[in-house]
Motif scaffolding. Structure first.
Motif, PDB file in Angstrom:
ATOM      1  N   LYS A 171       0.569  -1.301   0.109  1.00  0.00           N
ATOM      2  CA  LYS A 171      -0.048   0.215  -0.263  1.00  0.00           C
ATOM      3  C   LYS A 171       1.354   1.514   0.393  1.00  0.00           C
ATOM      4  O   LYS A 171       0.279   2.592  -0.231  1.00  0.00           O
ATOM      5  CB  LYS A 171      -0.839   0.129   1.133  1.00  0.00           C
ATOM      6  N   LEU A 228       2.728   5.679  -6.776  1.00  0.00           N
ATOM      7  CA  LEU A 228       1.570   5.012  -6.423  1.00  0.00           C
ATOM      8  C   LEU A 228       0.777   4.978  -8.214  1.00  0.00           C
ATOM      9  O   LEU A 228       0.607   5.520  -8.967  1.00  0.00           O
ATOM     10  CB  LEU A 228       0.703   5.722  -5.589  1.00  0.00           C
ATOM     11  N   TYR A 280      -0.074   0.762  -4.253  1.00  0.00           N
ATOM     12  CA  TYR A 280      -1.330   0.138  -5.714  1.00  0.00           C
ATOM     13  C   TYR A 280      -2.007   0.705  -3.160  1.00  0.00           C
ATOM     14  O   TYR A 280      -1.851  -0.559  -2.412  1.00  0.00           O
ATOM     15  CB  TYR A 280      -2.298  -1.345  -5.573  1.00  0.00           C
ATOM     16  N   LEU A 281      -3.593   1.475  -3.193  1.00  0.00           N
ATOM     17  CA  LEU A 281      -3.763   1.608  -2.209  1.00  0.00           C
ATOM     18  C   LEU A 281      -4.789   0.495  -2.555  1.00  0.00           C
ATOM     19  O   LEU A 281      -5.994   0.587  -0.769  1.00  0.00           O
ATOM     20  CB  LEU A 281      -5.024   3.355  -2.274  1.00  0.00           C
ATOM     21  N   GLU A 340      -8.150   3.106  -2.026  1.00  0.00           N
ATOM     22  CA  GLU A 340      -8.612   4.155  -3.556  1.00  0.00           C
ATOM     23  C   GLU A 340      -9.609   4.418  -4.003  1.00  0.00           C
ATOM     24  O   GLU A 340     -10.697   3.872  -4.388  1.00  0.00           O
ATOM     25  CB  GLU A 340      -7.581   3.547  -4.723  1.00  0.00           C
ATOM     26  N   GLN A 381       0.960   8.212   2.528  1.00  0.00           N
ATOM     27  CA  GLN A 381       1.006   6.513   2.393  1.00  0.00           C
ATOM     28  C   GLN A 381       1.892   7.245   1.542  1.00  0.00           C
ATOM     29  O   GLN A 381       3.080   6.586   1.238  1.00  0.00           O
ATOM     30  CB  GLN A 381       0.430   5.761   1.099  1.00  0.00           C
ATOM     31  N   VAL A 441       3.001   9.139  -1.243  1.00  0.00           N
ATOM     32  CA  VAL A 441       3.585   8.981  -1.916  1.00  0.00           C
ATOM     33  C   VAL A 441       4.199   9.606  -2.803  1.00  0.00           C
ATOM     34  O   VAL A 441       4.167  11.078  -2.484  1.00  0.00           O
ATOM     35  CB  VAL A 441       1.423   8.382  -2.998  1.00  0.00           C
TER      36      VAL A 441
END
Ligand code: SF4
Ligand code: SF4
Ligand code: FES
Length: 513
Positions: A267, A272, A305-306, A310, A340, A342
């Protein structure tokens, strides 16, 4: 020294419905000089070839709007547009031809003006104060010269005129809507004549010889409509989907995130992968996400990847006029991304890229993330020699530019460079609308039949090349083109995402699928 070419050849549309059964093109050679306008060239041709081509002339200084024609697929004022060798000169689209380049504009105009009701039937609504930005837009709209150029390239007007009145006429309504002296209900009227069936493709804005941003005017009008609660059902549905499921399609979060099962994507991470509501909406497009991830891994790019966290980027909210809600969404999404850690967002969906690049910096304070599309990243790797593509067999393909990718983000060359690097693949270009088309915008029309009609016309243009493998970029374009092929009964047509084709041409990726 190379001698400068002194003549050009133009292909001119000829048709006299009184005597001709079919239209045809005649090619004329004429002397060239710098800044030769279409009008001047046609005058020369008529004089030197006794061609008797009918075309309109008026002020000759781009102010009366009478002379609008089509030059190589784009509406232009004949008195201002510069011609080049090989151009096709056509009448503006969507009107009955009287002769050659002269069309009958009267029916369209009188039908529309009857709907607009300048006679002002109904009850006045009283004074509605306009905001400064609305007055500014209204002021800009007054410089329209009624040339019909925007109408002639507006997909919903061309293909579903009963569902959208057209940009030139909508502009008249919007102008009145934001005029502080106007006291009639132009919002309800705008919605009645298709305010939400404009796909916001921006063709009108791109071609307007007066640089009027018609599409921006339409967004402002939608904000007024949202304020007044006059919203069509298709738009309400999208709004509810985003509010309830955080996805414009209404697909549940678990289903959307299911594609990443087994791929061990973290995550948290610098880069991302933003999968988007578009690519996570169906099984077919979720598979493309898997292919994209494996391609990236084969390039040494490990993406995060969330998963279930997301969000929808919120672009439809902005485009449908929910400005306040879009602003809140942008700020909330920024918080999630910051949490996160990013640094860079890698996108597949063109419209999300547009939202992150162009809209988020305006609505989410200090949003300065690097946003790149998969296509840009892959083209860079290809250019650097970091990846080699293998043959997929001899194949002719026609490339369809995703609307947002080409028009909004200017990504036109990269997909073609990638296609050109696959041994055996020959890319054919459709005649018109290279880099300017409207399929992926079709989903923005509240009435879904509008989107389908646009997609069918576009598919026909692509298939006119004689090639039946269509390559595109973006889940919406893919979905609409496939629906169009089905609706037209074209089982022989294959529509694929460029990412799928790249996957087939990399051995390590192909082995995984
Ligand atoms: S908005 Fe622009 S393109 Fe459309 S009719 Fe007016 S001047 Fe012509
Ligand atoms: S944005 Fe596109 S659909 Fe909307 S009025 Fe302009 S040309 Fe027509
Ligand atoms: S002749 Fe008037 S705008 Fe071209």
């Amino acid at each position: 020294m190379v001698e400068e070419k002194r003549t050009i050849r133009l292909k001119v549309f000829r048709f006299n419905p009184v005597v001709d059964s079919e239209p045809r093109y005649e090619t004329y050679e004429t002397s060239w000089l710098p800044s030769l306008t279409v009008s001047m060239a046609l005058d020369q041709i008529n004089r030197d070839h006794r061609a008797n081509i009918a075309f309109r002339k008026g002020c000759r200084e781009a102010t009366c709007g009478a002379c609008c024609i089509t030059v190589d697929g784009f509406p232009e004022l004949a008195c201002r547009g510069i011609v080049k060798d090989g151009d096709f000169i056509d009448p503006i689209q969507g009107f009955e031809v009287i002769k050659d380049l002269v069309v009958d504009r009267t029916k369209s105009t009188s039908d529309a003006f009857r709907k607009i009701k300048y006679g002002r039937e109904g009850q006045p609504i009283g004074f509605v104060p306009a905001k400064a930005e609305e007055i500014e837009v209204s002021r800009k709209l007054t410089i329209c010269i009624d040339c019909h150029g925007c109408n002639s390239i507006c997909p919903p007007m061309l293909y579903t005129s009963e569902k959208f009145i057209g940009p030139m006429y909508m502009l008249n309504i919007v102008r009145s809507m934001f005029n502080p002296l106007e006291d009639y209900d132009r919002v309800t009227q705008a919605v009645d004549v298709g305010l939400y069936n404009c796909t916001l493709c921006r063709h009108c804005t791109i071609v307007c010889p007066k640089n009027i941003d018609v599409a921006d005017g339409i967004i402002l009008a939608r904000r007024r409509a949202v304020e007044k609660g006059i919203i069509s059902d298709g738009v309400k549905e999208v709004f509810e989907n985003i509010t309830k499921t955080d996805s414009f399609s209404g697909v549940s979060v678990d289903e959307r995130a299911s594609w990443a099962k087994g791929l061990n994507l973290p995550k948290k991470g610098d880069i991302l992968l933003f999968a988007s509501c578009h690519y996570t909406a169906t099984e077919e497009t979720r598979n493309i996400l898997k292919v994209a991830t494996v391609i990236l891994q084969s390039l040494g790019l490990d993406v995060a990847y969330l998963h279930e966290e997301e969000p929808c980027c919120g672009a439809p909210l902005y485009l449908y006029g929910y400005e306040k809600e879009f602003g809140e969404k942008a700020r909330k999404t920024k918080e999630t991304l910051d949490k996160q850690g990013v640094d860079e967002i890698l996108t597949l969906s063109p419209i999300c890229t547009y939202a992150f690049r162009e809209l988020y910096p305006k609505y989410a304070k200090n949003f300065d993330l690097n946003v790149k599309t998969f296509i840009e990243v892959f083209a860079e790797k290809l250019k650097a020699g970091d990846v080699k593509l293998n043959s997929v067999g001899k194949k002719a393909v026609v490339y369809h530019d995703s609307s947002h990718l080409a028009k909004f983000l200017g990504i036109v060359d990269e997909p073609r460079q990638i296609l050109g690097s696959i041994p055996g693949v020959k890319t054919v270009e459709p005649r018109y609308y290279h880099g300017i088309n409207a399929i992926s915008d079709g989903y923005m029309a509240a009435d879904k039949d509008v989107g389908l009609e646009i997609a069918k016309k576009r598919l026909e243009q692509l298939l006119d090349t004689g090639v039946n493998t269509v390559v595109t970029t973006g889940a919406s374009d893919l979905e609409w083109l496939r629906k169009a092929a089905q609706s037209l009964g074209r089982k022989d047509v294959e529509v694929i995402d460029l990412i799928e084709l790249i996957g087939r041409s990399i051995k390590e990726v192909r082995q995984n699928f």
